[in-house]
Design an enzyme around this catalytic site. Structure first.
Site, PDB file in Angstrom:
ATOM      1  CB  ALA A   1      -0.873   0.177   1.298  1.00 28.32           C
TER       2      ALA A   1
ATOM      3  CE1 TYR B   1       9.125  -2.196   1.506  1.00 30.81           C
ATOM      4  CE2 TYR B   1       7.131  -0.735   1.951  1.00 30.81           C
ATOM      5  CZ  TYR B   1       7.647  -2.162   2.012  1.00 30.81           C
ATOM      6  OH  TYR B   1       6.769  -3.256   2.261  1.00 30.81           O
TER       7      TYR B   1
ATOM      8  CG  ASN C   1      -0.370  -0.976   7.627  1.00 32.46           C
ATOM      9  OD1 ASN C   1       1.046  -0.842   7.446  1.00 32.46           O
ATOM     10  ND2 ASN C   1      -1.123  -0.014   7.335  1.00 32.46           N
TER      11      ASN C   1
ATOM     12  CB  THR D   1      -6.662   6.418   9.987  1.00 35.78           C
ATOM     13  OG1 THR D   1      -6.659   6.961   8.734  1.00 35.78           O
ATOM     14  CG2 THR D   1      -7.612   7.501  11.034  1.00 35.78           C
TER      15      THR D   1
HETATM   16  P1  NAD Z   1       9.970  -9.769   6.814  1.00 33.01           P
HETATM   17  O1  NAD Z   1      11.162  -8.647   6.863  1.00 33.01           O
HETATM   18  O2  NAD Z   1       9.646 -10.378   7.913  1.00 33.01           O
HETATM   19  O3  NAD Z   1      10.455 -10.601   5.598  1.00 33.01           O
HETATM   20  C1  NAD Z   1      11.327 -10.505   4.402  1.00 33.01           C
HETATM   21  C2  NAD Z   1      12.377 -11.538   4.526  1.00 33.01           C
HETATM   22  O4  NAD Z   1      13.282 -11.236   3.259  1.00 33.01           O
HETATM   23  C3  NAD Z   1      13.316 -11.447   5.680  1.00 33.01           C
HETATM   24  O5  NAD Z   1      13.299 -12.849   6.175  1.00 33.01           O
HETATM   25  C4  NAD Z   1      14.813 -11.017   4.978  1.00 33.01           C
HETATM   26  O6  NAD Z   1      15.809 -11.904   5.822  1.00 33.01           O
HETATM   27  C5  NAD Z   1      14.550 -11.500   3.632  1.00 33.01           C
HETATM   28  N1  NAD Z   1      15.701 -10.769   2.913  1.00 33.01           N
HETATM   29  C6  NAD Z   1      15.844  -9.663   2.746  1.00 33.01           C
HETATM   30  N2  NAD Z   1      16.902  -9.352   2.021  1.00 33.01           N
HETATM   31  C7  NAD Z   1      17.343 -10.539   1.696  1.00 33.01           C
HETATM   32  C8  NAD Z   1      18.296 -10.985   0.622  1.00 33.01           C
HETATM   33  N3  NAD Z   1      19.126 -10.119  -0.109  1.00 33.01           N
HETATM   34  N4  NAD Z   1      18.425 -12.134   0.142  1.00 33.01           N
HETATM   35  C9  NAD Z   1      17.539 -13.173   1.094  1.00 33.01           C
HETATM   36  N5  NAD Z   1      16.577 -12.889   1.756  1.00 33.01           N
HETATM   37  C10 NAD Z   1      16.462 -11.290   2.247  1.00 33.01           C
HETATM   38  O7  NAD Z   1       8.980  -9.138   6.053  1.00 33.01           O
HETATM   39  P2  NAD Z   1       7.504  -9.389   5.761  1.00 33.01           P
HETATM   40  O8  NAD Z   1       6.435  -8.501   6.526  1.00 33.01           O
HETATM   41  O9  NAD Z   1       7.230 -10.859   6.078  1.00 33.01           O
HETATM   42  O10 NAD Z   1       6.950  -9.129   4.469  1.00 33.01           O
HETATM   43  C11 NAD Z   1       7.278  -9.927   3.210  1.00 33.01           C
HETATM   44  C12 NAD Z   1       6.901  -9.123   1.963  1.00 33.01           C
HETATM   45  O11 NAD Z   1       5.604  -8.362   1.898  1.00 33.01           O
HETATM   46  C13 NAD Z   1       7.952  -7.898   1.567  1.00 33.01           C
HETATM   47  O12 NAD Z   1       8.263  -7.984   0.246  1.00 33.01           O
HETATM   48  C14 NAD Z   1       7.337  -6.459   2.087  1.00 33.01           C
HETATM   49  O13 NAD Z   1       7.798  -5.766   1.384  1.00 33.01           O
HETATM   50  C15 NAD Z   1       5.754  -7.218   1.746  1.00 33.01           C
HETATM   51  N6  NAD Z   1       4.609  -6.175   2.538  1.00 33.01           N
HETATM   52  C16 NAD Z   1       4.756  -6.677   3.737  1.00 33.01           C
HETATM   53  C17 NAD Z   1       3.773  -5.734   4.519  1.00 33.01           C
HETATM   54  C18 NAD Z   1       3.768  -6.013   6.092  1.00 33.01           C
HETATM   55  O14 NAD Z   1       2.849  -5.230   6.697  1.00 33.01           O
HETATM   56  N7  NAD Z   1       4.110  -7.076   6.617  1.00 33.01           N
HETATM   57  C19 NAD Z   1       3.061  -4.846   4.091  1.00 33.01           C
HETATM   58  C20 NAD Z   1       3.311  -4.274   2.609  1.00 33.01           C
HETATM   59  C21 NAD Z   1       4.168  -5.236   1.877  1.00 33.01           C
END
Ligand code: NAD
Length: 316
Positions: free
Chosen positions: A117, A147, A176, A217
């Site tokens: 988002a 980002y 989120n 929010t």
């Molecule tokens: P997270 O940080 O828990 O998981 C991301 C994983 O990617 C981590 O385990 C990290 O070690 C791994 N990583 C990072 N760089 C790396 C590399 N160079 N080589 C190998 N592994 C690598 O995040 P998450 O919350 O599980 O998010 C997962 C995906 O969803 C991400 O792409 C994030 O941008 C997207 N996202 C998450 C949210 C949220 O609210 N959690 C919201 C929007 C988008």
């Protein structure tokens, strides 16, 4: 079905592996690190750096579908300070460039990409009571963080690979996501986990700190429904991008009060300066309802309850 989950050591990746495994997939997980909170259920887990094209190629061998969740990311304390901008853009863009190019060369035909988002323009999210996050409002682009810009670039990259190489690409914009087995300390935690930790650690009658006035929010999606949304998108023939988020918009203060209520403690909120992000954001679920005939529907308090109990146990 042989699936690769990039980012399997992370929060959503860990939950996705568990779910796909239960559905009978053979899973290869790839990440820089092993999962911090529970042993991975992946059939094979390769530790390595997905910025390295050679490692990216190796993990794609024999794979039918790639779930690309690896990213250099965190909550507001990581994304909005500006201190990590170059790393966030370079690391995540490189991971996505490699995933597509090495995946396609290895013969992978299907890709799921986790966008965010955070790609939505800041100018549509200034009013906390009336944010606009419909999928078609992404352009003219003006995300409020690097980002978000990287995510928007990578969305376009996946769509371009889809068009030019005949790949089946699916893109979701997560809003989120929170839940158990995710970061709750160390600087990369997001608001729900940080607030759960603060409440769990506070003595009864004490206070917890909230960044800003707490009137901004957001909506928060429990991780189980995020994984369900990913599955439904892959089962459909809709490429996206599509929002996967909750439409239950709350202020940060309201969310904190919910967590305090769950804890049974008496705590007050103290507002301090901190990195914040946009003033208002909420998922718009019209498109997901139309295309997937489904949308997240569980109440926020239900997910907060599970998350609080888990974080309280981890911190005790
Ligand atoms: P997270 O940080 O828990 O998981 C991301 C994983 O990617 C981590 O385990 C990290 O070690 C791994 N990583 C990072 N760089 C790396 C590399 N160079 N080589 C190998 N592994 C690598 O995040 P998450 O919350 O599980 O998010 C997962 C995906 O969803 C991400 O792409 C994030 O941008 C997207 N996202 C998450 C949210 C949220 O609210 N959690 C919201 C929007 C988008």
């Amino acid at each position: 079905m042989r699936a690769l989950v990039n980012g399997a050591g992370g929060f959503i990746g860990g939950h996705l592996v568990r779910d796909l495994k239960a559905k009978g997939y053979w899973i290869r997980g790839a990440d820089l690190v092993a999962h911090e909170y529970s042993p991975s259920l992946a059939d094979e887990f390769l530790l390595g750096d997905l910025r390295d094209p050679e490692f990216s190629r190796q993990v794609c061998e024999g794979i039918d579908v790639v779930y690309q969740l690896a990213a250099d990311m965190g909550g507001a304390g990581y994304i909005f300070t500006g201190d990590h901008d170059a790393a966030v853009m370079h690391n995540s863009a490189t991971i996505n460039l490699n995933a597509l190019e090495q995946g396609r060369l290895a013969g992978v035909k299907r890709f799921f990409y986790s966008s965010s988002a955070c790609i939505y323009p800041e100018y549509n999210q200034l009013d906390p009571d009336n944010p606009k996050c419909s999928e078609d409002s992404a352009y003219p682009a003006a995300p409020d963080s690097e980002y978000g810009w990287e995510k928007l670039f990578s969305e376009r990259l996946y769509l371009a690979y889809g068009r030019n190489y005949g790949l089946d690409v699916r893109i979701a914009r997560f809003h989120n996501v929170f839940g158990t087995e995710g970061a709750f300390s160390g600087g990369k935690e997001k608001a729900p986990a940080a607030i759960c930790r603060k409440v769990a650690e506070a003595p009864d009658g004490g206070e917890i700190e909230i960044w800003g006035d707490g009137k901004q929010t957001r909506s928060f999606l429990y991780v189980d429904e995020c994984v369900q949304g990913i599955n439904r998108l892959l089962e459909s023939d809709f490429p996206g991008p599509v929002n996967i988020g909750s439409e239950e918009r709350v202020t940060i203060n309201q969310m904190a009060e919910m967590v305090i209520g769950i804890s049974g403690k008496k705590l007050s909120l103290r507002h301090i300066p901190g990195p914040l992000g946009v003033r208002g954001r909420n998922s718009d679920n019209r498109l997901i309802r139309e295309k997937l005939e489904w949308a997240p529907s569980r109440p926020l308090v239900e997910g907060l309850e599970k998350t609080y109990r888990w974080i309280a146990a981890e911190t005790s």
